[in-house]
Scaffold this motif. Sequence first.
Motif, short mmCIF file in Angstrom:
data_model
loop_
_atom_site.label_atom_id
_atom_site.label_comp_id
_atom_site.label_asym_id
_atom_site.label_seq_id
_atom_site.Cartn_x
_atom_site.Cartn_y
_atom_site.Cartn_z
N GLU A 269 20.44 -15.40 -81.18
CA GLU A 269 21.33 -15.26 -80.02
C GLU A 269 21.53 -13.82 -79.58
N LEU A 270 20.99 -12.87 -80.33
CA LEU A 270 21.04 -11.47 -79.92
C LEU A 270 19.76 -11.15 -79.15
N LEU A 271 19.90 -10.83 -77.87
CA LEU A 271 18.73 -10.70 -76.99
C LEU A 271 18.84 -9.42 -76.15
N ARG A 272 17.69 -8.98 -75.65
CA ARG A 272 17.64 -7.91 -74.66
C ARG A 272 16.79 -8.40 -73.49
N ARG A 273 17.38 -8.38 -72.30
CA ARG A 273 16.69 -8.84 -71.10
C ARG A 273 16.23 -7.63 -70.30
N ILE A 274 14.93 -7.56 -70.04
CA ILE A 274 14.34 -6.45 -69.28
C ILE A 274 14.05 -6.93 -67.86
N SER A 275 14.50 -6.14 -66.89
CA SER A 275 14.37 -6.52 -65.48
C SER A 275 13.82 -5.37 -64.67
N VAL A 276 13.31 -5.69 -63.50
CA VAL A 276 12.89 -4.68 -62.54
C VAL A 276 13.94 -4.63 -61.43
N VAL A 277 14.37 -3.42 -61.11
CA VAL A 277 15.35 -3.19 -60.04
C VAL A 277 14.57 -2.93 -58.76
N HIS A 278 14.89 -3.67 -57.70
CA HIS A 278 14.14 -3.52 -56.44
C HIS A 278 15.06 -3.70 -55.26
N ARG A 279 14.51 -3.46 -54.06
CA ARG A 279 15.25 -3.63 -52.82
C ARG A 279 14.73 -4.89 -52.12
N PRO A 280 15.48 -5.98 -52.16
CA PRO A 280 15.00 -7.22 -51.54
C PRO A 280 14.74 -7.04 -50.04
N GLY A 281 13.51 -7.30 -49.65
CA GLY A 281 13.16 -7.21 -48.23
C GLY A 281 13.07 -5.81 -47.68
N GLY A 282 13.33 -4.80 -48.51
CA GLY A 282 13.33 -3.44 -47.98
C GLY A 282 12.53 -2.46 -48.80
N GLY A 283 11.75 -2.95 -49.76
CA GLY A 283 10.96 -2.05 -50.59
C GLY A 283 9.70 -1.58 -49.88
N SER A 284 9.16 -0.47 -50.33
CA SER A 284 7.90 0.01 -49.76
C SER A 284 6.76 -0.90 -50.20
#
Length: 305
Positions: A269-284
Amino acid sequence: MYDPTRLAALVAVAEAGSITRAAARLGYTPPALSQQLAKLEREAGAALLVRHHRGTRLTAAGELLLVRARRVLGELEQARHELARLAGLSGGVLRVGTFVTAGTHLLPPALSAFRRAHPDVELSVTEYVPPEETEAMALGEVDLALTHEYVPGEPMAVPDGLALEPLLTEELVLVTAPGHALSAGSGRLPLAGLAGHPLVSMAPANPNRRGVEAVLAAAGASVAVRCESPGYEVVCALVSAGLGVAVVPEMMAEGSVTPLGMRRLDPPELLRRISVVHRPGGGSPAADTLRALLRGAFARHAAAP
């Protein structure tokens, strides 16, 4: 209509002087390249090559088609560059924020694939301590960022205009000095089994430390922290030296430069969640392309806790 691949084969043979050398240049076997040339001759309705003991030369029809082939292939290459420029993937800089584990284990293969597809885009990578990379995104200092959060733990606050896309979730595992009794078993170790063992841990304010200690206490395994360190690399080194045991993300345990024993915990139950931070609809376009590469490589592991 002539197949551009076969036109490229004709140009390669003309420049190399033999099918064998042209095949090596193009990554074909000589028989496979010969088949492509035979199909081109059928399309042209004329013999294009004459084979002799020292290689291959073009016939008059082959020389005529060679001039047009080079022109066609040049136009196609120019179109590729113009389309890439239109899409924002020719030139410019893609600025990426990351933390140590992702920068070591996750980002390099994705950036390598990106560079092969878009060699004209300059890459810049900056290391942060989460959630600093999210703040850097909000300030416009980077175009895309990798971050993480712990479960259990407080959800990461995401500034307006940004979103988190989970890439993968990894377990936190027990690490010990080599030969330690706790790492000797083959199955998962019940959390209660850590009771009485000194813990090497992060600084008191670290959200993972608070989560680990809360879960262990709930399982009846309150532990005393013997050593504190601001980074997992030093935590693993201290554990390897026999100063205690620790609970760290699996990728940190597997990538440790010091020898460790490792064992999974029960329940997981001890976890680390890795995510990508982005701009929805506005990224290059470059940022969106790299995010797609990361998603394709790792999203299949993004199991929800």
